[in-house]
Structures are given as structure tokens and as C-alpha cells.
Design an enzyme around this catalytic site. Sequence first.
Site, PDB file in Angstrom:
ATOM      1  N   PHE A   6     -16.161   8.016   5.281  1.00  0.00           N
ATOM      2  CA  PHE A   6     -15.516   7.546   4.029  1.00  0.00           C
ATOM      3  C   PHE A   6     -15.433   6.039   3.792  1.00  0.00           C
ATOM      4  O   PHE A   6     -15.516   5.482   4.736  1.00  0.00           O
ATOM      5  CB  PHE A   6     -13.846   7.991   4.151  1.00  0.00           C
ATOM      6  CG  PHE A   6     -13.304   7.528   3.031  1.00  0.00           C
ATOM      7  CD1 PHE A   6     -12.942   8.341   1.710  1.00  0.00           C
ATOM      8  CD2 PHE A   6     -12.215   6.583   2.898  1.00  0.00           C
ATOM      9  CE1 PHE A   6     -12.237   7.865   0.764  1.00  0.00           C
ATOM     10  CE2 PHE A   6     -11.643   6.029   1.855  1.00  0.00           C
ATOM     11  CZ  PHE A   6     -11.542   6.822   0.767  1.00  0.00           C
ATOM     12  N   ASP A  12       0.849  -1.220  -0.026  1.00  0.00           N
ATOM     13  CA  ASP A  12      -0.052   0.102  -0.123  1.00  0.00           C
ATOM     14  C   ASP A  12       0.750   1.186   0.079  1.00  0.00           C
ATOM     15  O   ASP A  12       1.942   1.225   0.629  1.00  0.00           O
ATOM     16  CB  ASP A  12      -0.972  -0.042   1.319  1.00  0.00           C
ATOM     17  CG  ASP A  12      -1.994  -0.761   1.095  1.00  0.00           C
ATOM     18  OD1 ASP A  12      -2.802  -0.824   0.097  1.00  0.00           O
ATOM     19  OD2 ASP A  12      -2.531  -1.291   2.256  1.00  0.00           O
TER      20      ASP A  12
END
Lengths: 80, 689
Positions: free
Chosen positions: B385, B317
Site C-alpha cells: 500500500f 489523523d
Amino acid sequence: MTMQKSKLQFTPIKLHFSQQKIPIYFLTILGINLILSPLVQASTGGILSRGQSYALGLLGLVTVSLFVYLFVVIFQPERF
Amino acid sequence: MLKKRLLRSERRHTPKAKSKGLYSRAIKQAFVKLDPRIAIKNPVMFLVWIGTIVTALVTINPELFGDIPDNNPRFFNGLITLILFVTLLFANFAEAFAEGRGKAQADALRATKTDTTARKILPDGSTSDVSSTSLKRGDQIKVIGGDIIPADGEVLGGMASVDESAITGESAPVLKQPGTDIASSVTGGTRILSDELLIRVTSDPGKGFIDRMIALVEGAERSKTPNEIALTVLLAVLTEVFLIVIATLPAIANYVNSPVSIAVLIALLVALIPTTIGGLLSAIGIAGMDRVAQFNVIATSGRAVEACGDINTLVLDKTGTITLGNRLADEFIPVNGHSLEQVAQIALVSSIFDETPEGRSIINLAEKLGAKVNFDPNTANGIEFSARTRMSGTDLTNGQEIRKGAVDAIKGFVRSRGGQIPSDLNNAYESISRLGGTPLAVCQGEEIYGVIYLKDIIKPGIKERFDQLRRMGIRTIMLTGDNQITASVIAQEAGVDDFIAEATPEDKIEVIRAEQAKGKLVAMTGDGTNDAPALAQANVGVAMNSGTQAAKEAANMVDLDSDPTKLIDIVTIGKQLLITRGALTTFSIANDIAKYFAIIPAMFASVGIGSLNIMGLASSQSAILSALIYNALIIPALIPLALKGIKFRPLTADQLLQRNIFIYGLGGVIAPFIAIKIIDLFVTAVGFV
């Protein structure tokens, strides 16, 4: 008078022997050696005493057992 | 170098194992492991075990197997027996010492695990005090400030700070609250410092995180890894070959009129079979697990650690691994004719419920520009989110919807509300992306106000780490939710081999499958529930301790420090483990040459092969004893190397092979010649023979 059922649990002989493999192997080796040791003594022309030929026969059988053991390790390594 | 040292010193650890008593426990265990049921598990050392018994018998009765021509055979046989017995003890000690370190760490962990009282919530809503050991998966409990959390669980309600130092060594408290992927999981044995939490228990008694950690470091679930199995087969084949050679040797010896005693045959057998690697093999594996644990990473099996050494592809990531986790708002760029103040105001309102560092930094920047909250936040509704919507925001009571998020996501939102996309939006978006920053658009209803520039900072030294990985033949793939331009800039600066922009959690599993289809082994890190399938699919999945229970259960390693960069360290440890095992195997087999030259001329000196005694050893008996003493002493001499591992160097597989063959192959041939000669001089000087 009614017979009381015994609380003792007996293990069937066959099952008992299948659980106790090592003593069975020892007994088998010692039994085979009873046949093998006279052959060892005869083949050495009587140089070895009866005890020595018995010990040598046993050593030979232990060596053969080690062969078999190592083959088992080679073909079934995950057991070890 | 200094920086690296500093980083290492900053690294935290799980409760430290006490080294006191480690040696005495290992010595005791070395004797316990002489039990034939344990000894039979190691084929090479089992032959030494049998050999010791036979030489002990010929010590008691030297003529057990026939008449012996030698003088004083009892003393010589006794010395051989003693050396073989010590060899066995050294090999057992190496294994017991490596296991002992794990057991000591398990004891330290066990000390943190106490039986506590839990407040269980009953179906009628009342609470009842029960023992923590009676809690089952699915039970709901309440914990208040000062309590030890009795079991692993998921936070359902409340908000509290938790001290997780018992498992992570990190003294700073961690905020726990429901609903978020990261902060909603709690671990049994940690302490709640303030407020209260409502928790749903996620593990049955004895199966919690600390219980699993104890079982793992203790080696209770240790099974042989594929590499260890392959090496065991190789060692068994070599041992079988040497056993056949030794068993047939007496016939040849008798034929050349140079009979050999059984004790000497056993000495030759033990000298030739690879006892060094046979004795150290399990210690190397256990030490590898231990090294991973020292890095504050818990591996579910040795197989996982070993798989790290074979990794070809790393899926990483961007955020937290390649860049510093907390991106900060640097600038607001107005579009569509709006003023900077208007953008700041909308950005502030959109972030009012955003607790992330990014959200906080947007609020700080907006407030600096004079923006103020002009409504009661309690009446508004926060929109969280999500990876799917890729935006967050606030719904006001007057029906206004204020959003911030990825530019594409906001464009879609505005279109869905019937709005138009301003022509200058793309310019702002591209200018931020070219700087390697993350652009976030902000809108109110159908109108886009501007773009927030979130500045990304690449971790120092990460480019060099990727260079090292490339040299080792490992490919790095960066996954990011950022747009194509930002991703390409960051990828270039960080030096990754490939990247996937605008990635969704599903992309992770696709990337892993695609790499695996090419025959590659893949490692990845993850923390969210979304990551669980990918963690399970990867050959090595490292879950962050701060992550969800689902992620931790799917992964085969858990990083207690929740530092994604550590994946690179774990791969290094895996490689080091394989290299150490390979190097010591090479060394062990190479040793045979010198031992052969020591014992064979000694055995057949009477048939005129004395010229093979190139070491000039004093006598046949001293030669045999010297070879056996070397064989015994080399095991403890190599224990530190087996436990510590060979120093890792970022070289290609070919370079490593050449280097190790030179050091451990050639060294393994030369070192015993010198050592056996020195031991021979000592044995002769002392007058053993």
C-alpha cells in the site's frame, strides 16, 4: 647557538582585560569612589567619618550599577 | 472518572527517576547557586543577593553608613541578613529541585546506555567487531538475537522482535522489518530478542535518541522561552521602579525628620520586588518540561511545551487518534453479479501479503466464509500500500493482478485495464460510508468483485475531549484518507469542528499553512516520512516513537508510547504551564499591598502615619521582620504548586482570567495580611524584638 622558541603562550594585555570584565568593573567603581567619597563627606558637613563616606559612596555606586544592570536585563533579556 | 484513573494507571513511563537523594542534592545545589555568576542570571534574586551582602556588612559594623539611633541594631540587622539569605536559599532550592528531577531521570536513562560491541559490515561484506562508540552515520551493522542495538538506525534487512522497554517502558516486543515507515526504525540501547537485522546507522556517536533524551531531561539545552523572557522583562521593570523608589526614599525620610537605616531600606526593597515569582519562575518552566516527560513525551525545548499552551488548532489523523487504530473487516458486499464466496476469495488473495491488522481481519473473515489460498504465495508478488496509489494487492504468476483499496483508486485501476464500473458499486460504497465505515473495493484485473466493509470504532470519551477543547477555544480538524461520506459521519460522531476527506500527506501541510496564515498556532501528530515536512511546519509537531527517523527529527516532540491521542494531553500541559506562571505572577504582585502596609507605617511611625498600621503590628521592627519572614516562607510554600501546576479546567480564556484573578489576585491580597499578622504575634511572643 640557536635560540629555542619559548613554548609559553602569552595573552595580549588588551585581550586579557577584555576577558576579565568583573575585576575591571570593581576597579572602576573603587576608582570612581576615590573621587566620590570626599564629595559625600563634604556634602554631609563632616557628620560622617572618612570610612563612612567611603562606604556610602560605594553603596551609591553599587545602586547605580544595579540600575544599569536592570536596564540591560530589560533591553537584552535573552542574555540572562 | 474511574475510566480516566484506569487509563492513567495503564500509562507506561520511561525508566523512573529515583527520588532518593533528590532533596539532599537540591539543598547542596541551593548553596552552589549562590555563586554570583549564576545568581546574576536572575535579576530579582540578584538584588536580594546584593541586599544580603550589604545587610551582612551592617551586621558586622552597624555604623558603616552613618550613626544609627536604634538600640541593638546588630541583632536586628543580623536577623534581616539571615532571613534574606534563607530567601535566596529557598529560591535556589526551588530551581535545583525542579532541575534535580530531570537530572535523576537522565541518570536513569544513562544507566540503560551501555558501551557495546557492534558487528560492523565492511565494504568487502565481512564483519568486524568494533566499539559502539566508533559507529558513524551511514555504517552498516548486523545484530542478532540477544544483542543490544548499538546505535539508532534504519532496518535494511531481516525481521526481528525488539524489546524497547529501556526507552518506552513497554514490555511487549515490537516487530522490526525493512521497507515500512513504522517498523523500520530502531533505537540504540534497545535489545533484539530473536533472529537478526541488518541496520544502517542513522546517528553519529553521542547524538543518538537516548543521548538527546538525556540532554533534554537534564536541561542542558534549556534556554528561556519567549513567555519567560517577556516575564523576566516585566519583573526587571518592576524591580527597577522599586529600586528607584527605595534609592530616593532616604531624602524624603530625612526631610520629614525620620531617618531610615540601610538595613530597613533593603528590607523594604526585598519585600516590594516580586521575589515569589522571581524565585519560582525557572522552577515552573523546568517542571513543565518534566510533566511532559512524565507523560512519556520528550520535548526538544521548553519553547515547544510553552507553544502547546497557545495552540489554536489541532490537526488530527482519524486513525489511531479519533478512531481505534485497528479497523476490522465486518462484511463483504458482492457487486456486478458475483457471489459472496467469490468476493471472499478475491479479498483473501488481495490481502495475503498485507500484515496490517485490517489485512489480517480481511483474511480471517474470508477464511470464515470458506475462502482458501489456492496458489503458492512464494511465487506471487505482493504489492504494498502507498499513500499515492491508495491500494495494495497481489500479482500472481499467471499475470493476474488482484487489488484492494479505496473505491476511487480501484475504479481508476479497472479503467486503466479497460474494464467497466458496475452500476451497483456506488450503492454498496454509499451504504457503508453512511454507517461511518470504510469501503474497500476488490478487483481482479479489469473486473470489480465487491466491497469490503471495514468497521471503524470511535474511541470512547473522545467527543467529550473535543468538547473541552472547543470550550478552551481550540479548533479540531480531522484528516482522513476516507471518502467524503464516511469522513462526515465520523466527524459528526466524534464532534470535530472540521474534516478533510481523501486527504493526501501533502494536504496536511496545506491545512497547517492555511491555518497559520490566519494567525493560528497549529499542533499535529505524525509518524511517516511523508509527515516530516508537516511536522516541521506545525508550531507543535509530535512524532510517534514508532515512526521514522525523519519524522522524529522534524518534530519538536517525540511520544515514546506512540499514542496520537496524547497530543490533547500535551496541549493541556502547555496551557497548565502558562496558567501556573500567570497565577503565581498575579499572586506575587498582589502580595505587595500587604507588605507595603506592614513596612511603610513602621518606617514612618514618628511622622504620624501610625493609622496606616491596619494590621496592628506590635512594633516597627517586628513588622519589618514579619513581612520578610512571610516573603521567605511563601517561596517554599508555593514550590509544590509550581512543580505540580495549577489544576487544569477546560474554561474559556475569559473565564480562566476571572477565576484566577479572584483566587490568586484577591487571595494574594488577603493571605499575606493574615500571615504577616500571625508571624508578628509569633515574633513578638518569642521575643525577637
